[in-house]
Design an enzyme around this catalytic site. Structure first.
Site, PDB file in Angstrom:
ATOM      1  CE  LYS A  55      -9.039  -2.963  -2.837  1.00  0.00           C
ATOM      2  NZ  LYS A  55      -8.078  -3.861  -3.464  1.00  0.00           N
ATOM      3  CD  GLN A  99      -7.072  -6.871  -5.133  1.00  0.00           C
ATOM      4  OE1 GLN A  99      -7.286  -5.676  -4.949  1.00  0.00           O
ATOM      5  NE2 GLN A  99      -7.058  -7.744  -4.154  1.00  0.00           N
ATOM      6  CG  ASP A 122      -1.782  -1.579  -2.622  1.00  0.00           C
ATOM      7  OD1 ASP A 122      -2.547  -1.649  -1.645  1.00  0.00           O
ATOM      8  OD2 ASP A 122      -1.969  -2.187  -3.691  1.00  0.00           O
TER       9      ASP A 122
HETATM   10  N1  GUN Z   1      -4.522  -8.393  -2.159  1.00  0.00           N
HETATM   11  C1  GUN Z   1      -4.802  -8.623  -0.852  1.00  0.00           C
HETATM   12  N2  GUN Z   1      -4.597  -7.502  -0.118  1.00  0.00           N
HETATM   13  C2  GUN Z   1      -4.175  -6.557  -0.969  1.00  0.00           C
HETATM   14  C3  GUN Z   1      -3.826  -5.188  -0.812  1.00  0.00           C
HETATM   15  O1  GUN Z   1      -3.833  -4.609   0.272  1.00  0.00           O
HETATM   16  N3  GUN Z   1      -3.455  -4.545  -1.957  1.00  0.00           N
HETATM   17  C4  GUN Z   1      -3.401  -5.176  -3.167  1.00  0.00           C
HETATM   18  N4  GUN Z   1      -3.012  -4.462  -4.197  1.00  0.00           N
HETATM   19  N5  GUN Z   1      -3.737  -6.422  -3.347  1.00  0.00           N
HETATM   20  C5  GUN Z   1      -4.115  -7.120  -2.255  1.00  0.00           C
END
Ligand code: GUN
Length: 297
Positions: A55, A99, A122
């Site tokens: 990311k 996350q 998100d």
């Molecule tokens: N863990 C797995 N997929 C995601 C996501 O799209 N966002 C977040 N914050 N954590 C994740």
């Protein structure tokens, strides 16, 4: 030769990142701010560490400032809430991602609900979930948004298409169904308790598989000509002893010949998720600044 049936998520995500980089540059050139994304990781789950690194790298590539907060696994809920509050109030930060999964001693829902909905890139905050369901401007979860973009690329108008979403998670299944409904598709949500899953699936023009079960969707589950989007990422033993390989929720080799289009694993939905995170960060930044945001498609 590449098979035109196979939707190349790497190529589409790269196109989207180029477009996002242009928009970020335009915004900066017209005196707007540099979008800032904060990514918070608690603990040392190796898969999460890889995602967070990716990311940050992709954000930097498109000109978005990324700020990484790596916290130890024993971080208290109060300390995490305090960090989120600080990021909510930081004008350099336009998007916040915590996350998942979080360690068990932290109430994940409480943390997600503490994020300023305007910075919730998100799309997991109930404000954005509610907006997606009821109309109005919402930040939308990245993985379903990436799937939708792929589907629109393929179909154009999804209106009246019969779609089935396999899985009902908050991260993928439920928002995916809402997005398809917003596009006027006829939507079925199926899950582990659904009766006669195979025949439900066989009726669909669009199949989105997000259940986390390796190769569950078999050839006789899919209507010839259907478009199949595979969100699953499952690690299974490989033929060679001691090795593993990644497979989706769809038995790719069986389903590919009869689908009109299908996403591979890896290289399908995965790369689109991060591209959509960058898109959402730009959108969040634009809205916070009162600037217009043009969608990518
Ligand atoms: N863990 C797995 N997929 C995601 C996501 O799209 N966002 C977040 N914050 N954590 C994740």
């Amino acid at each position: 030769m590449t098979n035109p049936k196979i939707i190349d998520g790497n190529a589409l995500a790269a196109q989207m990142r180029t477009l996002i980089a242009e928009r970020v540059a335009e915004q900066k050139a017209s005196g707007g701010p540099c979008p800032g994304l904060a990514v918070v990781l608690v603990g040392d789950d190796p898969a999460s560490q890889v995602y967070v690194r990716n990311k940050n790298k992709r954000a930097d590539e498109v000109g978005i400032n990324s700020f990484e907060h790596l916290l130890p696994a024993d971080t208290s809920e109060a300390a995490l809430l305090a960090l989120v509050a600080q990021l909510n109030n930081d004008p350099k930060i336009h998007g916040i991602l915590v996350q998942l999964p979080l360690p068990n001693h932290i109430n994940a829902q409480k943390v997600l609900e503490s994020i300023d909905p305007a910075k919730d890139v998100d799309g997991f905050h109930p404000f954005n979930v509610g907006r997606l369901a009821t109309g109005g401007t919402a930040l939308v979860p990245c993985t379903p948004l990436g799937c939708l973009l792929m589907l629109k690329r393929h179909f154009g108008d999804l209106s009246g298409q019969r779609a089935i979403v396999l899985g009902r998670s908050n991260i993928v299944g439920k928002p995916m169904a809402q997005l398809l409904l917003r596009e006027s598709a006829t939507v079925t949500i199926a899950h582990s308790r659904s009766r006669d899953l195979a025949s439900e699936c066989r009726r669909a023009d669009i199949v989105v598989a997000a259940v986390g079960r390796p190769e569950m969707v078999r050839q006789d589950w899919v209507k010839p000509g259907a478009v199949v989007i595979d969100v699953g990422i499952n690690r299974v033993p490989a033929a060679e002893a001691g090795k593993t390989r990644l497979v989706g929720d769809v038995a790719f080799d069986e389903v590919m010949p009869l689908a009109s289009a299908i996403t591979p694993v890896p290289g399908g939905v995965g790369p689109m998720t991060i591209a959509m995170l960058l898109r959402n960060t730009l959108e969040a930044c634009a809205h916070q600044q009162g600037l217009p945001f043009r969608d990518l498609l």
